[in-house]
Design an enzyme around this catalytic site. Structure first.
Site, PDB file in Angstrom:
ATOM      1  CE  LYS A  74      -4.232   1.714   0.508  1.00 20.82           C
ATOM      2  NZ  LYS A  74      -5.395   1.477  -0.353  1.00 20.82           N
TER       3      LYS A  74
ATOM      4  CG  ASP B 214      -3.199 -12.724   9.265  1.00 18.27           C
ATOM      5  OD1 ASP B 214      -3.200 -13.966   9.305  1.00 18.27           O
ATOM      6  OD2 ASP B 214      -3.894 -12.028  10.023  1.00 18.27           O
TER       7      ASP B 214
END
Ligand code: NAD
Length: 359
Positions: free
Chosen positions: A192, A249
């Site tokens: 990001k 995750d």
């Protein structure tokens, strides 16, 4: 034939049941193991006064190889995750989570073949946190507010996101090495960096540098939110995905959902000196002690362990037997049935028996 000495951490919840099923399947390959049973989690706290006893760490360090069931982490308590602790104490820097469709598992997708490579030691998972209203949080907030144009609210709780050049380089190189060794064509870095320009920006810059040093494998990058949408729309465009800890995750659970759920999703934590294989799923407390949980994710984690030990033939035999039993569809646990009825499904141990028979 050599005997492998392996640390076996059954864990809690459904852990002991799926671990026992896995031990039996691995032994049915004909390879001999000496299992060193190790405690971790709430039981270890009662027995040893520590959720992650030094004896458990010492066993994995000595054997260099371990297999582990899930361990419960109570949400919001002071109790740190044993899983995160184990990865950090043993330097298990890479979390490898392959997601491959298995014929017979109900899913909206039937041809997924992706590998998530998740950085395992840093990012916002490193555990550097300050609770709301504490003096430490106030001191950290004051230090930030002195230096930053953007101000932090006085009552904020703080979690620190850390990305280092060294760990970024090591995980991205691991992804390229994995791609090369496994005949994969493309590595995608997920980040990001448009918002977290320094932390994720660093990860992306290092990924681009490592890609330039590995020109035999294609490379691209995707912003994590766009990555999630594209995985749902066109997973066939992607291959090996490498990313910082938290995105790994989340994206690996997304990929698990695409292959039919956590019950069939294996994983491995790889380090320079030791590796520990474990299913992606948690301790599924509502199914614990009922002999009804799906053992496949942990059995396939065992197959990943066999590959890691260089026992390719045995790994394939386990994987084929799992595919055969799932494909036949009769000796499967509740989560692999359309009606999800545990009363009509195979038990955990019954499914392991069928897999052993299929080998
Ligand atoms: P979970 O993976 O335990 O369960 C999510 C859902 O999947 C539940 O509906 C569960 O019943 C089902 N499920 C999971 N594994 C299954 C299996 N083998 N067979 C059939 N159904 C299965 O996730 P959760 O509920 O978010 O977490 C429960 C606990 O596990 C929490 O304390 C969490 O911190 C812990 N956890 C541990 C690990 C680990 O040890 N590596 C990983 C994830 C979560």
């Amino acid at each position: 034939m050599s005997t492998y000495q392996v640390s076996l951490i059954p864990g809690d919840g459904i852990g002991p049941e799926v671990a026992e099923a896995t031990r039996r399947v691995l032994e049915a390959t004909g390879i001999t193991f000496e299992w060193e049973y190790c405690d971790a989690g709430l039981d270890a706290l009662e027995k040893h006064g520590n959720v992650l006893p030094e004896a458990t760490l010492e066993s994995v360090r000595r054997n260099g190889i371990g297999i582990k069931g899930p361990i419960t982490t109570p949400i919001g308590s002071g109790f740190r995750s044993v899983n995160v602790g184990l990865r950090q104490e043993l330097g298990l820097f890479a979390n490898l989570r392959p997601g491959r469709s298995i014929a017979g598992v109900q899913s909206h997708y039937d041809n997924v073949d992706l590998v998530v490579v998740r950085e395992n030691l840093e990012d916002i998972y490193a555990g550097v946190e300050f609770d709301t209203g504490t003096q430490d949080a106030a001191d950290v907030i004051a230090a930030i507010n002195e230096r930053s144009k953007k101000q932090v609210a006085a009552d904020a709780a703080i979690s620190v996101k850390m990305i280092t050049p060294g760990n970024s380089r090591r995980i991205v190189q691991f992804a390229f090495d994995y791609a090369r060794q496994n005949g994969r064509k493309l590595v995608t870095a997920v980040h990001k960096a448009n918002i977290m320009k320094y932390s994720d920006g660093l990860f992306l810059k290092i990924a681009q540098e490592v890609a330039a040093e590995n020109p035999d494998i294609q490379f691209n990058d995707r912003i994590v939110d766009n990555m999630c949408m594209q995985l749902v729309q066109k997973p066939e465009l992607y291959d090996v995905l490498v990313m910082p800890n938290l995105y790994g995750d989340i994206v690996s659970d997304l990929v698990s959902g695409m292959i039919g759920g956590l019950g069939v999703a294996p994983g491995g934590n790889i380090g320079e000196k030791a590796s520990v294989f474990e299913p992606i799923h948690g301790s599924a407390p509502s199914h614990a002690g009922k002999n009804e949980a799906n053992p496949v994710a942990m059995i396939l984690s065992g197959a990943m362990m066999l590959r890691h030990l260089g026992e390719q033939g045995a790994a394939e035999s386990v994987e084929h037997a799992v595919s055969k039993v799932i494909g036949e569809g009769s000796a499967v646990t509740y989560d692999l049935r359309a009606d999800r009825d545990p009363a009509k499904a195979a038990t955990t141990s019954g499914m392991a028996d069928a897999i052993i028979a299929a080998m």
